[in-house]
Design a protein around this motif. Structure first.
Motif, PDB file in Angstrom:
ATOM      1  N   VAL A 199       1.012  -1.719  -0.206  1.00  0.00           N
ATOM      2  CA  VAL A 199       0.014   0.347   0.256  1.00  0.00           C
ATOM      3  C   VAL A 199       0.679   0.883  -0.264  1.00  0.00           C
ATOM      4  N   ALA A 200       1.264   1.481   0.699  1.00  0.00           N
ATOM      5  CA  ALA A 200       2.564   2.415   1.129  1.00  0.00           C
ATOM      6  C   ALA A 200       3.403   2.825  -0.240  1.00  0.00           C
ATOM      7  N   PHE A 201       4.331   2.012  -1.144  1.00  0.00           N
ATOM      8  CA  PHE A 201       4.830   1.789  -2.703  1.00  0.00           C
ATOM      9  C   PHE A 201       3.738   2.174  -3.772  1.00  0.00           C
ATOM     10  N   LYS A 202       2.390   1.100  -3.376  1.00  0.00           N
ATOM     11  CA  LYS A 202       2.026   1.601  -4.636  1.00  0.00           C
ATOM     12  C   LYS A 202       1.680   3.155  -5.057  1.00  0.00           C
ATOM     13  N   PRO A 203       1.420   3.902  -5.101  1.00  0.00           N
ATOM     14  CA  PRO A 203       1.399   5.244  -5.204  1.00  0.00           C
ATOM     15  C   PRO A 203       2.756   5.905  -5.837  1.00  0.00           C
ATOM     16  N   MET A 204       4.844   5.558  -5.721  1.00  0.00           N
ATOM     17  CA  MET A 204       5.261   5.969  -5.682  1.00  0.00           C
ATOM     18  C   MET A 204       5.731   5.354  -6.917  1.00  0.00           C
ATOM     19  N   PRO A 205       6.147   6.728  -7.733  1.00  0.00           N
ATOM     20  CA  PRO A 205       6.430   6.593  -9.618  1.00  0.00           C
ATOM     21  C   PRO A 205       7.809   6.108 -10.195  1.00  0.00           C
TER      22      PRO A 205
ATOM     23  N   ARG B  33      -0.540   8.150   7.555  1.00  0.00           N
ATOM     24  CA  ARG B  33       0.184   8.623   8.755  1.00  0.00           C
ATOM     25  C   ARG B  33       1.646   9.030   8.615  1.00  0.00           C
ATOM     26  N   GLN B  34       1.478   9.132   6.943  1.00  0.00           N
ATOM     27  CA  GLN B  34       3.450  10.121   6.580  1.00  0.00           C
ATOM     28  C   GLN B  34       3.355  10.884   7.133  1.00  0.00           C
ATOM     29  N   ARG B  35       4.553  11.685   7.547  1.00  0.00           N
ATOM     30  CA  ARG B  35       5.012  13.015   7.514  1.00  0.00           C
ATOM     31  C   ARG B  35       4.337  13.093   9.770  1.00  0.00           C
ATOM     32  N   GLN B  36       4.807  12.039  10.453  1.00  0.00           N
ATOM     33  CA  GLN B  36       4.464  12.510  11.411  1.00  0.00           C
ATOM     34  C   GLN B  36       5.596  11.807  12.006  1.00  0.00           C
ATOM     35  N   GLY B  37       6.468  11.323  11.860  1.00  0.00           N
ATOM     36  CA  GLY B  37       7.875  11.463  12.240  1.00  0.00           C
ATOM     37  C   GLY B  37       8.394  10.013  12.126  1.00  0.00           C
ATOM     38  N   ILE B  38       7.174   8.566  11.881  1.00  0.00           N
ATOM     39  CA  ILE B  38       7.477   7.651  12.213  1.00  0.00           C
ATOM     40  C   ILE B  38       7.886   6.641  11.792  1.00  0.00           C
ATOM     41  N   GLY B  39       8.539   7.188  10.538  1.00  0.00           N
ATOM     42  CA  GLY B  39       9.446   6.860   9.322  1.00  0.00           C
ATOM     43  C   GLY B  39      10.936   6.941  10.012  1.00  0.00           C
ATOM     44  N   LYS B  40      10.944   8.104  10.669  1.00  0.00           N
ATOM     45  CA  LYS B  40      12.049   9.144  10.793  1.00  0.00           C
ATOM     46  C   LYS B  40      12.830   7.616  13.260  1.00  0.00           C
ATOM     47  N   ALA B  41      11.907   7.459  12.964  1.00  0.00           N
ATOM     48  CA  ALA B  41      11.977   6.746  14.812  1.00  0.00           C
ATOM     49  C   ALA B  41      12.329   5.499  14.430  1.00  0.00           C
TER      50      ALA B  41
ATOM     51  N   LEU C 297      21.833   3.721   1.253  1.00  0.00           N
ATOM     52  CA  LEU C 297      20.563   3.019   0.963  1.00  0.00           C
ATOM     53  C   LEU C 297      20.641   4.273  -0.390  1.00  0.00           C
ATOM     54  N   ILE C 298      19.398   3.922  -1.309  1.00  0.00           N
ATOM     55  CA  ILE C 298      18.847   4.545  -2.287  1.00  0.00           C
ATOM     56  C   ILE C 298      17.828   5.691  -2.140  1.00  0.00           C
ATOM     57  N   GLY C 299      17.332   6.900  -2.242  1.00  0.00           N
ATOM     58  CA  GLY C 299      16.240   7.430  -2.221  1.00  0.00           C
ATOM     59  C   GLY C 299      16.639   8.923  -1.661  1.00  0.00           C
ATOM     60  N   ASN C 300      15.308   8.858  -1.260  1.00  0.00           N
ATOM     61  CA  ASN C 300      15.147  10.832  -1.486  1.00  0.00           C
ATOM     62  C   ASN C 300      16.004  11.402  -0.498  1.00  0.00           C
ATOM     63  N   PRO C 301      16.961  12.632  -0.744  1.00  0.00           N
ATOM     64  CA  PRO C 301      18.073  12.739   0.353  1.00  0.00           C
ATOM     65  C   PRO C 301      17.118  14.126   1.204  1.00  0.00           C
ATOM     66  N   ASP C 302      16.023  14.363   1.050  1.00  0.00           N
ATOM     67  CA  ASP C 302      15.201  15.371   1.657  1.00  0.00           C
ATOM     68  C   ASP C 302      15.070  15.219   2.841  1.00  0.00           C
ATOM     69  N   ILE C 303      14.571  13.344   2.154  1.00  0.00           N
ATOM     70  CA  ILE C 303      14.427  13.093   3.287  1.00  0.00           C
ATOM     71  C   ILE C 303      15.576  12.111   4.928  1.00  0.00           C
ATOM     72  N   TYR C 304      16.351  11.440   4.201  1.00  0.00           N
ATOM     73  CA  TYR C 304      17.610  10.906   4.735  1.00  0.00           C
ATOM     74  C   TYR C 304      18.560  11.296   4.611  1.00  0.00           C
ATOM     75  N   SER C 305      18.841  12.696   4.647  1.00  0.00           N
ATOM     76  CA  SER C 305      19.439  13.633   5.234  1.00  0.00           C
ATOM     77  C   SER C 305      19.151  13.750   6.486  1.00  0.00           C
TER      78      SER C 305
HETATM   79  C1  LIG Z   1       9.323   7.158   3.017  1.00  0.00           C
HETATM   80  C2  LIG Z   1       8.545   7.462   4.207  1.00  0.00           C
HETATM   81  C3  LIG Z   1       8.892   5.536   5.266  1.00  0.00           C
HETATM   82  C4  LIG Z   1       9.199   7.928   5.682  1.00  0.00           C
HETATM   83  O1  LIG Z   1       8.277   8.106   6.465  1.00  0.00           O
HETATM   84  P1  LIG Z   1       7.271   9.076   7.403  1.00  0.00           P
HETATM   85  O2  LIG Z   1       6.898   8.518   8.647  1.00  0.00           O
HETATM   86  O3  LIG Z   1       6.529   9.868   6.759  1.00  0.00           O
HETATM   87  O4  LIG Z   1       8.803  10.229   7.575  1.00  0.00           O
HETATM   88  P2  LIG Z   1       8.970  10.937   8.384  1.00  0.00           P
HETATM   89  O5  LIG Z   1       7.647  11.586   9.320  1.00  0.00           O
HETATM   90  O6  LIG Z   1       9.475  10.393   9.420  1.00  0.00           O
HETATM   91  O7  LIG Z   1      10.362  11.686   8.127  1.00  0.00           O
HETATM   92  C5  LIG Z   1      11.210  11.687   8.008  1.00  0.00           C
HETATM   93  C6  LIG Z   1      12.212  13.662   7.618  1.00  0.00           C
HETATM   94  O8  LIG Z   1      12.339  13.624   6.616  1.00  0.00           O
HETATM   95  C7  LIG Z   1      11.112  14.479   6.212  1.00  0.00           C
HETATM   96  N1  LIG Z   1      10.571  14.260   5.307  1.00  0.00           N
HETATM   97  C8  LIG Z   1       9.365  12.796   4.662  1.00  0.00           C
HETATM   98  N2  LIG Z   1       8.608  12.949   3.925  1.00  0.00           N
HETATM   99  C9  LIG Z   1       9.020  13.512   3.239  1.00  0.00           C
HETATM  100  C10 LIG Z   1       8.798  13.757   1.321  1.00  0.00           C
HETATM  101  N3  LIG Z   1       8.252  13.359   0.654  1.00  0.00           N
HETATM  102  N4  LIG Z   1       9.807  15.053   1.065  1.00  0.00           N
HETATM  103  C11 LIG Z   1      10.499  15.859   1.984  1.00  0.00           C
HETATM  104  N5  LIG Z   1      10.800  15.528   2.746  1.00  0.00           N
HETATM  105  C12 LIG Z   1      10.275  14.254   4.218  1.00  0.00           C
HETATM  106  C13 LIG Z   1      10.556  14.658   7.069  1.00  0.00           C
HETATM  107  O9  LIG Z   1      10.019  16.455   7.209  1.00  0.00           O
HETATM  108  C14 LIG Z   1      10.930  14.659   8.154  1.00  0.00           C
HETATM  109  O10 LIG Z   1      12.398  15.800   8.473  1.00  0.00           O
HETATM  110  P3  LIG Z   1      12.520  16.376   9.927  1.00  0.00           P
HETATM  111  O11 LIG Z   1      12.450  14.979  10.964  1.00  0.00           O
HETATM  112  O12 LIG Z   1      13.240  17.175   9.893  1.00  0.00           O
HETATM  113  O13 LIG Z   1      11.014  16.732  10.213  1.00  0.00           O
HETATM  114  C15 LIG Z   1       7.151   7.299   3.558  1.00  0.00           C
HETATM  115  O14 LIG Z   1       7.127   8.188   3.374  1.00  0.00           O
HETATM  116  C16 LIG Z   1       6.859   6.141   2.928  1.00  0.00           C
HETATM  117  O15 LIG Z   1       5.977   4.997   3.213  1.00  0.00           O
HETATM  118  N6  LIG Z   1       6.709   6.598   1.180  1.00  0.00           N
HETATM  119  C17 LIG Z   1       6.181   5.148   0.747  1.00  0.00           C
HETATM  120  C18 LIG Z   1       7.500   3.889   0.693  1.00  0.00           C
HETATM  121  C19 LIG Z   1       8.789   4.714  -0.104  1.00  0.00           C
HETATM  122  O16 LIG Z   1       8.918   5.921  -1.065  1.00  0.00           O
HETATM  123  N7  LIG Z   1       9.428   4.158   0.982  1.00  0.00           N
HETATM  124  C20 LIG Z   1      10.693   5.249   0.668  1.00  0.00           C
HETATM  125  C21 LIG Z   1      11.572   4.403  -0.741  1.00  0.00           C
HETATM  126  S1  LIG Z   1      13.259   5.532  -0.951  1.00  0.00           S
END
Ligand SMILES: CC(C)(COP(=O)(O)OP(=O)(O)OC[C@H]1O[C@@H](n2cnc3c(N)ncnc32)[C@H](O)[C@@H]1OP(=O)(O)O)[C@@H](O)C(=O)NCCC(=O)NCCS
Length: 168
Positions: free
Chosen positions: A20-26, A87-95, A114-122
């Motif tokens: 479900v989480a990956f489905k909308p991702m391009p 429930r995304q963007r609520q800190g769950i991924g970070k935790a 990892l391979i991923g969006n630097p905006d998130i993983y930085s």
């Molecule tokens: C990627 C994913 C796991 C992140 O989980 P999340 O719970 O939404 O992320 P968080 O709320 O913990 O955010 C962590 C940080 O990344 C930032 N962030 C999260 N999603 C972001 C986005 N799409 N673009 C930019 N920044 C983002 C948040 O602002 C947060 O930064 P902060 O701590 O400085 O505020 C979630 O969006 C997801 O399940 N996506 C679909 C599946 C996927 O794409 N997985 C990853 C493939 S690389």
């Protein structure tokens, strides 16, 4: 919210959540849930954590061994990681990431890539300097966090579970 290791009772929920989480991702090729299953089956699911709230699985993260230039050297890969869309963007991924990295460090890992969006993983300590490569992918998407030793360079390779099986 509780972050804990997966149990056998979580396996179906993890599969559904990942789909479900990956489905909308391009960038999704629709194989991520199967990758988690294949990692588990092949013994490469080194760490598998769930985020649970009120007995519902809201997030999942997987870590598995990787190689850099063909050498494991204590390196692990992060992913797939999934959070329930509403429930995304609520800190769950970070935790999940923070806890997973702590556990990797406790186990003596050298680092995590990892391979991923630097905006998130930085935001959780990952960075890339272009020295780590994955196939011919944009090197800015290839990131790592070093726990000890030198900064790696070379070709990153994930566990066989990430390779698409040949159609039979
Ligand atoms: C990627 C994913 C796991 C992140 O989980 P999340 O719970 O939404 O992320 P968080 O709320 O913990 O955010 C962590 C940080 O990344 C930032 N962030 C999260 N999603 C972001 C986005 N799409 N673009 C930019 N920044 C983002 C948040 O602002 C947060 O930064 P902060 O701590 O400085 O505020 C979630 O969006 C997801 O399940 N996506 C679909 C599946 C996927 O794409 N997985 C990853 C493939 S690389």
């Amino acid at each position: 919210m509780l972050i804990r290791y997966e149990t056998p009772a979580d396996i179906d929920a993890i599969h559904d959540l990942t789909s479900v989480a990956f489905k909308p991702m391009p960038y999704s090729d629709g194989t991520e849930a199967e990758i988690v299953s294949r990692l588990r089956a092949s013994g490469d699911l080194t760490i598998s954590l769930v985020a649970e709230d009120d007995e519902e699985i809201l997030g999942h993260i997987a870590f598995s061994p990787v190689t850099i230039n063909g050498v494991h050297g204590g390196w692990f890969g992060l992913g797939p990681i999934s959070v329930k869309p509403e429930r995304q963007r609520q800190g769950i991924g970070k935790a999940l990431i923070v806890r997973g990295l702590e556990l990797l460090k406790d186990r003596g890992a050298t680092g995590c890539a990892l391979i991923g969006n630097p905006d998130i993983y930085s935001r959780v300590g990952f960075s890339g300097d272009g020295q780590l490569m994955y196939l011919d992918l944009d090197r800015r998407l290839v990131q790592r966090i070093v726990f000890r030793g030198t900064t790696p360079s070379g070709m990153l390779q994930f566990a066989p579970a990430f390779e698409t099986p040949n159609p039979t």
